[in-house]
Structures are given as C-alpha cells and as structure tokens.
Design a protein around this motif. Structure first.
Motif, PDB file in Angstrom:
ATOM      1  N   PHE A 460      40.874 -33.421   4.578  1.00  0.00           N
ATOM      2  CA  PHE A 460      40.385 -32.112   4.124  1.00  0.00           C
ATOM      3  C   PHE A 460      38.923 -31.912   4.555  1.00  0.00           C
ATOM      4  O   PHE A 460      38.262 -32.863   4.972  1.00  0.00           O
ATOM      5  CB  PHE A 460      40.473 -32.010   2.602  1.00  0.00           C
ATOM      6  CG  PHE A 460      41.869 -31.869   2.084  1.00  0.00           C
ATOM      7  CD1 PHE A 460      42.404 -30.612   1.836  1.00  0.00           C
ATOM      8  CD2 PHE A 460      42.673 -32.989   1.886  1.00  0.00           C
ATOM      9  CE1 PHE A 460      43.699 -30.477   1.367  1.00  0.00           C
ATOM     10  CE2 PHE A 460      43.972 -32.850   1.417  1.00  0.00           C
ATOM     11  CZ  PHE A 460      44.504 -31.600   1.158  1.00  0.00           C
ATOM     12  N   THR A 461      38.480 -30.680   4.450  1.00  0.00           N
ATOM     13  CA  THR A 461      37.076 -30.342   4.735  1.00  0.00           C
ATOM     14  C   THR A 461      36.443 -29.756   3.475  1.00  0.00           C
ATOM     15  O   THR A 461      37.128 -29.288   2.568  1.00  0.00           O
ATOM     16  CB  THR A 461      36.962 -29.314   5.874  1.00  0.00           C
ATOM     17  OG1 THR A 461      37.621 -28.102   5.480  1.00  0.00           O
ATOM     18  CG2 THR A 461      37.562 -29.831   7.161  1.00  0.00           C
ATOM     19  N   GLU A 462      35.105 -29.749   3.431  1.00  0.00           N
ATOM     20  CA  GLU A 462      34.385 -29.154   2.305  1.00  0.00           C
ATOM     21  C   GLU A 462      33.245 -28.295   2.856  1.00  0.00           C
ATOM     22  O   GLU A 462      32.543 -28.707   3.792  1.00  0.00           O
ATOM     23  CB  GLU A 462      33.832 -30.215   1.372  1.00  0.00           C
ATOM     24  CG  GLU A 462      33.103 -29.584   0.165  1.00  0.00           C
ATOM     25  CD  GLU A 462      32.729 -30.597  -0.889  1.00  0.00           C
ATOM     26  OE1 GLU A 462      31.903 -30.265  -1.759  1.00  0.00           O
ATOM     27  OE2 GLU A 462      33.281 -31.723  -0.845  1.00  0.00           O
ATOM     28  N   ILE A 485      30.409 -26.875   7.385  1.00  0.00           N
ATOM     29  CA  ILE A 485      31.747 -27.393   7.070  1.00  0.00           C
ATOM     30  C   ILE A 485      31.752 -28.890   7.336  1.00  0.00           C
ATOM     31  O   ILE A 485      31.615 -29.359   8.481  1.00  0.00           O
ATOM     32  CB  ILE A 485      32.821 -26.698   7.908  1.00  0.00           C
ATOM     33  CG1 ILE A 485      32.817 -25.165   7.608  1.00  0.00           C
ATOM     34  CG2 ILE A 485      34.198 -27.284   7.595  1.00  0.00           C
ATOM     35  CD1 ILE A 485      33.773 -24.392   8.472  1.00  0.00           C
ATOM     36  N   ASN A 487      33.777 -32.266   7.526  1.00  0.00           N
ATOM     37  CA  ASN A 487      35.193 -32.587   7.790  1.00  0.00           C
ATOM     38  C   ASN A 487      35.500 -34.073   7.626  1.00  0.00           C
ATOM     39  O   ASN A 487      36.456 -34.591   8.193  1.00  0.00           O
ATOM     40  CB  ASN A 487      35.610 -32.110   9.177  1.00  0.00           C
ATOM     41  CG  ASN A 487      34.710 -32.666  10.257  1.00  0.00           C
ATOM     42  OD1 ASN A 487      33.914 -33.580   9.980  1.00  0.00           O
ATOM     43  ND2 ASN A 487      34.809 -32.151  11.470  1.00  0.00           N
ATOM     44  N   GLY A 488      34.682 -34.728   6.850  1.00  0.00           N
ATOM     45  CA  GLY A 488      34.959 -36.141   6.614  1.00  0.00           C
ATOM     46  C   GLY A 488      33.834 -36.776   5.834  1.00  0.00           C
ATOM     47  O   GLY A 488      32.845 -36.125   5.457  1.00  0.00           O
TER      48      GLY A 488
END
Length: 606
Positions: A460-462, A485, A487-488
């Motif tokens: 998922f991304t945050e 964003i 992504n890890g």
C-alpha cells in the motif's frame, strides 16, 4: 317741499354735496343736471326744481292689496280651489302674503319690498282679458305717473303684460323674468288732455296653458307737483402749512417739524395742537392748520433709519482650504469692504484682516475681523503591507504641538502593530486635522507535522500532506509538491518554508502485512439507549499491546485506556463536539512486527 339747507361758506378745494332727497319724479338744477345729488365746489347761487307725484295724492285705491281682493275689477275670477289650492284653475286670482299659500306649485313670493299682500294670478288661456282695472278721477291737462310691479311665481312661460288707460295702450308693455320672485317695474307718464276720468287696465298677452303664473303689487297712479329751493355758496382760500421735503435721519437724531402760520390753530396726526412736532419713529406725519374755519394740510415722510447692525464675529483660526463667508447684510444698505467689494457678503480663503463699512441712508457702521490660516498636518502611515507573525510594526506620527487619536482610542504619537487590522490615526494641529489609514496583514510562521512514526501495510501507499497557504516545500527526494506519496517503508523528510521562515519534519514508516484490520467509528451518542453509547476501536485479533487516548480541541488528555474492550463514554459535563484520538496497537498475528499507531477524530453527539 324741498330744502337745500342754509347758505354755505366753502374753503378752496372743498365741495359740498347738495341732496334734494329721493322719491321725486324728476330733478333739474340751474346747471342743467337732472341728478338727485349735486356736488358744488365753486361759489354762486344754486337752484334745484323737482317734480313729484308720490306726495301729492295717490289715486289708486288698495294698490298694495292690503285690504285684500277689493277696489278693482277683472275679467278673471276669484280662485275657487282645486287640487293645488285656491288658484288651481287658469284665469283665476287671489290675494295673500305668500303666493305658495294659493297654489302649492307656486314659489313662496311675498309682496314687493319684502312683505305685505300681493295679487297672485293663474294666467288665462284667452287673449285680451283684463287682469286688473280701476277707474279714477283726473284733472284735465295734467301729467300723471303710472307705476306697477310684476314678478313670476313659476319660471316657465313668463307673463307678458300690456297697460292701457281709457282703452289706449301706454308704454311698450312689461315682461316678467324667468326667475321666481324677481320684481320688475313698469313706469310711464300719461297726460290727461281733456279727460276727467281714467280707466286704468292691466292685461296679459300670454295665453300659454303651462306656466304663465305671476304676481302684481304696488299699483300707483298720481299727479305731478313742482318744487324749488335756492342756496348761496361762498368760497374762501385755505391756509398752506409747509413741513418741508421728506427727510431721512438716524435714530436718536433730533428732528423738529414746524408748521407755524400767523393766527392759525393746529391739529397733528396724533391730535396734538402745538405748531411744532418732534417725530420719534419713522412714518408719515401731517398737520392741519386752520384759519377762520378753513384748513390746509401738509404731510412729510420721516425715515428714522436704524444704524446698521454689523458683527463679523471674533477673530478666526482656520485650516488651509477652508472657506468662510462674512455676511454684513442689512435690509436696504450699501457696503464697502477692504478690497473694494460692494456686495453684502464676502468669501474668505486666506489669512488677513477683513473690514466692512455698511451704510443705510445717512447711517454707517463698521466692523473688522482677522483670519489666520494654518496648514493641515502631514501624516502618512504608508501603503498597506504585511509582516511576519513574530514581527512588530511601529508607527510614529509625532509632530510638534500635535494631538493624536488612533482607531483603538489611543492618544500617543507612537503605535505598535502586531495584529492584522486596519490602523487609522487622526493628527490635529491648531484645530486642523489630517487622517491616514493602513491595512496590515500578518503572515503566519510555517508549521509542519508528519505525525508519529507508523506502520504502512505491505503493498500500500500513504499520502503525506503538509499543504498550507503561501507555503513552499522541499522533500527529502527533492520533490516540491505539498503532498508526497510514500510507497513503502523508510524515512521521509520535508522542509516547509514561506516569507517568514522554514520548518522541517521526518517520519519513519515500517512495513507490515496488516493482517489485523481495525475499524474505528467516527461518531457516537452516549445517551444510554443501548445503541452506539460508547467509542472504541473494533478488531478481532489478539494484541500484545493496546493504548487508546482521547484529547480535547486544545490537546488536553480527557481519557486513556489499555483495555481493548473498554469504550469511552463521555461524562455528562463534556459537551457535544469533535474530539481527537490516538491508538497504539501491536497485533500478535503471524508476520506482524512493531506497533501500529493511528490518529483521528470522533464526533460526540448528545
């Protein structure tokens, strides 16, 4: 008989009105006038001769019908009555003091001269019938006057009368008017010749069935008589007092009017009898001077002029650009200002001494006023601007002798500004006031908060969002957007800056398989109805660590629990609103690692 009065002495310019009196048939003065009156203004003998019949024996019997319907003959008959009264039928007559009493449709006419009886007639439809006849004795070769009065009692088809003596028509007849009760007169002179009797008749030439209703009154037939009288008029010259030409004087000046003539007596307009008079107010003054009964008058206009009232006021302090009008207006006056102007007012725009002379007739008044003009103070807060939130802007408008008023009520010359607002100051010197305003904006210092280190689910991304108005951004990878964003797992850092400075923050994201999902409600209602009465996270996997904290809007800790099955039920003194929460949980699921941290808000509804 007539009487012109005693012989008379007239003063020059006077006249006397000689009046023989009314009621005579004719008048003849020795100057040829035939009027009843004669105005005489010159000396000489005045003679008047009159002819009269009314005082020499009336021959008609019951001509005013005061005795009723007697003393005459008629081809008509006395009224016999009917639907409308006594005179319901044509060709009938009657005597009464009100015509309406004899026929209900007749106007309520009374006798000529406003009272007494009258002969009322319902006109016949047969031509040539006599309405009224009477025979009287006469003297041969004598002049007689015949008179009668006629009025309509119904306005339609007025009567048309013919008058005869001994069967011969006299005069051109007489027509009634269409106006009820409007009396008109017939009058003619008849000469008897050799006749010794006269049969006088009045006939109606109108034979109309509708209308043709009338009244007669005061029928008269009498001989003429002649009378004369003489009066001597003598003219005497009048005295001529002389008060001089009209004059003007100022109020308070001594003025004496002198009408002195040898042997004269005096009567002034106020009744005083001295030969001199001293007027105290403006007006027309006159005097009658009499000598031996003859008077002469003279008059004079005395204008006592009030001194003009001139008051330009006290000396004035004015501001540059102010305009004042000096007004010296006095009714009827003339003016002369220091600059030669002759108007009643003058406009002042600069410093100097101003004076005026105001003249009303022979009176003059003066006044002077000094104007001093001062410049407006120069005050300028500058153009609208902005400052950083940690900065103070200092305004200084101090001037020698100045007074100050800021929009917040402060009266100091110096004002410190550190809040966003519009600042206004008024500065006054010598009564002259200038104002200036400036709008100040505040640029807030930048802030940034990426939140606590936390777990990111594998795959998922945050989104890391640090956006703010007027901000610029630089992330650890060199990107410049307000949102990043992730992504890890890893460490992420950002610098946020604006015109007032820069701040930075970092966050560590740890990868997790996220095999223990947690559901957190966004609102609850602690109303003890058994539905959604408490707030707690919901999950179904075991955990080795758990902490839930609740904060108010200012960051104060309201509630904390490490029991995953204990819900927050807000006390009754905690109002409805939005409250922040944090959650730390470490699931014991296979493959999990580290503590998961979450933050959010919940709405408390009561």
């Amino acid at each position: 008989m007539i009487d012109l009065g005693p012989d008379t002495i007239l003063c020059a310019g006077q006249n006397i009105l000689l009046n023989v009196g009314p009621g005579f048939e004719s008048y003849l003065w020795n100057n040829g006038s035939t009027a009843q009156f004669q105005s005489v203004s010159s000396g000489g003998t005045i003679i008047c001769t009159v002819t009269d019949f009314s005082t020499s024996g009336e021959l008609v019997v019951n001509g005013n019908f005061s005795a009723g319907a007697v003393g005459f003959s008629s081809d008509y008959i006395l009224g016999t009555g009917g639907t409308y009264g006594l005179l319901s039928d044509a060709g009938t007559y009657g005597v009464d003091n009100n015509a309406q009493d004899l026929h209900t449709n007749f106007a309520p006419c009374s006798g000529y001269n406003g009272g007494g009886n009258l002969l009322v007639v319902n006109g016949a439809e047969v031509a040539g019938q006599n309405v009224w006849c009477q025979t009287v004795p006469v003297q041969a070769n004598t002049n007689y006057a015949f008179s009668a009065w006629l009025a309509s009692v119904v306005p339609s088809s007025p009567a048309q009368l013919q008058f005869t003596i001994n069967g011969t028509a006299i005069g051109s007849g007489l027509n009634a008017t269409a106006q009820n009760c409007n009396w008109v007169n017939f009058y003619e002179v008849w000469t008897s010749g050799s006749a010794t009797s006269a049969t006088i008749c009045i006939s109606n030439l109108n034979t109309s069935q509708s209308g043709n209703d009338f009244a007669l009154d005061d029928i008269s037939f009498a001989p003429f008589c002649t009378y004369s009288d003489t009066v001597l008029v003598t003219i005497q010259n009048d005295p001529e007092p002389d008060l001089g030409a009209d004059l003007e004087a100022c109020e308070g000046d001594a003025v004496l009017l002198d009408a002195t003539l040898p042997g004269a007596v005096y009567s002034w307009q106020d009744g005083s009898t001295d030969p001199t008079f001293s007027p105290q107010v403006s007006g027309i003054y006159w005097v009658d001077a009499s000598i031996n009964g003859c008077s002469g008058r003279d008059s004079i206009l005395v204008d006592l002029i009030a001194s003009p009232m001139v008051d330009l006021g006290t000396d004035q302090q004015q501001c540059t650009g102010d305009v004042s009008v000096l007004d010296a207006t006095n009714a009827g006056a003339t003016y002369l200002w220091q600059n030669g102007s002759t108007t009643p007012t003058i406009t002042v725009t600069g410093s100097g001494s101003y004076n005026v002379a105001v003249s009303a007739g022979v009176c003059t008044a003066f006044d002077t006023i000094v104007f001093t003009y001062h410049p407006y103070p120069v005050v300028d807060l500058g153009n609208d601007t902005t400052i950083c939130a940690d900065t103070v802007l200092l305004f200084n408008v101090e001037r020698p002798g100045g007074t100050y008023l800021w929009n917040d009520g402060s009266t100091a010359p110096v004002q410190a500004a550190e809040l966003a607002d519009t600042y206004t100051v008024s500065v006054s010197e010598n009564g002259c006031t200038s104002s200036s305003s400036m709008t100040l904006g505040i640029i807030e210092l930048p802030v940034v908060d990426l939140g606590p280190d936390r777990i990111i689910c594998t795959g998922f991304t945050e989104v890391l969002d640090v956006q703010g108005a007027g901000y610029n951004y630089t992330w650890s990878d060199g990107s410049l957007a307000g949102r990043f964003i992730a992504n890890g797992s890893g460490e992420y850092g950002v610098e946020v800056y604006n015109a007032c400075g820069a701040v930075s923050d970092t966050i560590v994201l740890t990868a997790d398989f996220c095999d223990c999902p947690v559901y957190i409600p966004n609102a609850y209602t602690p109303d003890e109805d058994g539905i959604n009465d408490g707030f707690r996270p919901i999950f179904d996997c075991p955990s080795s660590a758990y902490v839930l904290r609740i904060f108010d809007r200012w960051g104060g800790l309201l509630w904390e629990s490490d029991d995953p099955y204990l819900a927050w039920q807000a006390e009754s003194n905690i109002p409805s609103g939005i409250y922040a929460w944090t959650l730390e949980i470490r699931p014991e699921t296979l493959g999990s690692s580290g503590t998961r941290r979450s933050i959010g808000h919940v709405v408390l509804l009561r």
